[in-house]
Write a protein that holds these residues in place. Sequence first.
Motif, PDB file in Angstrom:
ATOM      1  N   ASP A  99       0.949  -1.445  -0.082  1.00  0.00           N
ATOM      2  CA  ASP A  99       0.118  -0.046   0.025  1.00  0.00           C
ATOM      3  C   ASP A  99       0.810   1.229  -0.082  1.00  0.00           C
ATOM      4  O   ASP A  99       0.667   2.139  -0.592  1.00  0.00           O
ATOM      5  CB  ASP A  99      -0.766  -0.126   1.232  1.00  0.00           C
ATOM      6  N   ALA A 100       1.840   1.429   0.765  1.00  0.00           N
ATOM      7  CA  ALA A 100       2.783   2.330   0.743  1.00  0.00           C
ATOM      8  C   ALA A 100       3.519   2.727  -0.527  1.00  0.00           C
ATOM      9  O   ALA A 100       3.905   3.869  -0.900  1.00  0.00           O
ATOM     10  CB  ALA A 100       3.813   2.291   1.951  1.00  0.00           C
ATOM     11  N   LEU A 101       3.911   1.689  -1.307  1.00  0.00           N
ATOM     12  CA  LEU A 101       4.522   1.819  -2.599  1.00  0.00           C
ATOM     13  C   LEU A 101       3.492   2.492  -3.487  1.00  0.00           C
ATOM     14  O   LEU A 101       3.788   3.468  -4.272  1.00  0.00           O
ATOM     15  CB  LEU A 101       4.789   0.464  -3.039  1.00  0.00           C
ATOM     16  N   GLY A 102       2.191   2.268  -3.334  1.00  0.00           N
ATOM     17  CA  GLY A 102       1.070   2.753  -4.060  1.00  0.00           C
ATOM     18  C   GLY A 102       0.903   4.273  -4.038  1.00  0.00           C
ATOM     19  O   GLY A 102       0.697   4.857  -4.799  1.00  0.00           O
ATOM     20  N   GLU A 103       1.257   4.562  -2.732  1.00  0.00           N
ATOM     21  CA  GLU A 103       1.204   6.003  -2.130  1.00  0.00           C
ATOM     22  C   GLU A 103       2.304   6.699  -2.665  1.00  0.00           C
ATOM     23  O   GLU A 103       2.007   7.789  -3.226  1.00  0.00           O
ATOM     24  CB  GLU A 103       1.173   6.039  -0.779  1.00  0.00           C
ATOM     25  N   ILE A 104       3.340   6.007  -2.925  1.00  0.00           N
ATOM     26  CA  ILE A 104       4.664   6.743  -3.428  1.00  0.00           C
ATOM     27  C   ILE A 104       4.010   6.876  -5.166  1.00  0.00           C
ATOM     28  O   ILE A 104       4.529   7.919  -5.425  1.00  0.00           O
ATOM     29  CB  ILE A 104       5.842   6.051  -3.292  1.00  0.00           C
ATOM     30  N   ALA A 105       3.629   6.055  -5.527  1.00  0.00           N
ATOM     31  CA  ALA A 105       3.419   6.284  -6.961  1.00  0.00           C
ATOM     32  C   ALA A 105       2.298   7.309  -7.454  1.00  0.00           C
ATOM     33  O   ALA A 105       2.306   7.721  -8.334  1.00  0.00           O
ATOM     34  CB  ALA A 105       2.629   4.743  -7.568  1.00  0.00           C
ATOM     35  N   LYS A 106       1.554   7.523  -6.316  1.00  0.00           N
ATOM     36  CA  LYS A 106       0.671   8.553  -6.221  1.00  0.00           C
ATOM     37  C   LYS A 106       1.238   9.955  -6.187  1.00  0.00           C
ATOM     38  O   LYS A 106       0.464  10.915  -6.356  1.00  0.00           O
ATOM     39  CB  LYS A 106      -0.351   8.430  -5.434  1.00  0.00           C
ATOM     40  N   GLY A 107       2.445  10.051  -5.636  1.00  0.00           N
ATOM     41  CA  GLY A 107       3.045  11.183  -5.494  1.00  0.00           C
ATOM     42  C   GLY A 107       3.407  11.260  -3.941  1.00  0.00           C
ATOM     43  O   GLY A 107       3.823  12.485  -3.410  1.00  0.00           O
ATOM     44  N   ARG A 108       3.006  10.480  -2.952  1.00  0.00           N
ATOM     45  CA  ARG A 108       3.496  10.813  -1.534  1.00  0.00           C
ATOM     46  C   ARG A 108       4.855  10.542  -1.374  1.00  0.00           C
ATOM     47  O   ARG A 108       5.631   9.583  -1.689  1.00  0.00           O
ATOM     48  CB  ARG A 108       2.577   9.806  -0.643  1.00  0.00           C
TER      49      ARG A 108
END
Length: 379
Positions: A120-129
Amino acid sequence: MGRQPKDFGFGEEEAMVQTNAAKFFADNCPIEKIHSQVAGRGPGELDTKDFWDEKLWEEIVEMGWPAINIPESNGGVGMPLCAAVGLVEEIGRAAVPSPLISTLCASFVLKNCDSPAASDALGEIAKGRSMALAITNKQGSWEPGHTDAIIENGKLYGASYFIQDAKKSKTLIVSARSKSGVGLYAVDVSNSQIEIKTDLIVDLTRDQAHVDFKGANCTEIATEAEGEAVLARSLPSILTIVSSDMVGAGEWLLQTTVEYAKTRVQFEHPIGFFQAIKHPLVNVMIEVDKAKSLTYNAACSIDHGEDAAEVNARMAKAQASEMAIFSSSRAVQFHGGIGFTWECFVQIYFKRQMHNQALFGDAKYQRQLLSDLCIGEIN
């Protein structure tokens, strides 16, 4: 393992990323802009100003660069590490103040975790976090398991030190110890139970901080049985990325000093006419090329899962750290009386190189560990 691919696996797609990055930073982040951003930065202002362009970060996210090494299944681009090395080389060349390098390092750790929370955290980085690693103890050790943070009943206590770009990041990936071992945890920087204390550092293009945890709620991304192994697997990629930043900065210092040597006239000749200038500049070029080759070799060995990945990464960091010092000192000296002044842009890169060469261990430190890895510990 088999033979490495041609050009360390750096193909057309990777070259396109680097070319686009070079153009983007030249258009949007010229050194004159960096100089104006850091002008006036002083100890009293560190806690109130970030000295970076958040709009630029939004554009970087749109380019997909924070997600460049994140698998497509997590919303990322799914490119190899050598693509990120080419990208970060341009970041170093432009001395870009942004949380991109810290976020990339956090993504390496998350990729090596095997948990839904990490995914989930990787997905957040992919969104720009933006994210940063909080894995260092007060003595300055980044080695796996060396932490002053504590996890008790699902809450974080203690402290983490030398956190890069803490003021630019939204989430911290924390290594914390319990009686069972070292685990990894994600905590939001807006959590009221953490206190971020900014450090005064020489590099004006970054911020650094230490964080006190006061019973902060967090999310486990790697258990106490897995944390040290995850960090150990991630460290070669982290060392390689920091090395590529130094390579880019070294290339800028070399090219800028060569141009200055062509135009600065003394004794009726450009100073580049004299062997006392020419020969050391050739030596700088050699040191930069050595660091660049070792860095791409390390990236390639990581991309292909070679057993020598850690050795290659530490070799790259050792050479890049020595090159950083040498290229910086030659640039300042050969710019003569203006080399150390605020008005000369060389000082921005000098300070960035001095910070980078110590980050995650300098050349002496890396070679000591290399001797243990290659020869064995000597009692």
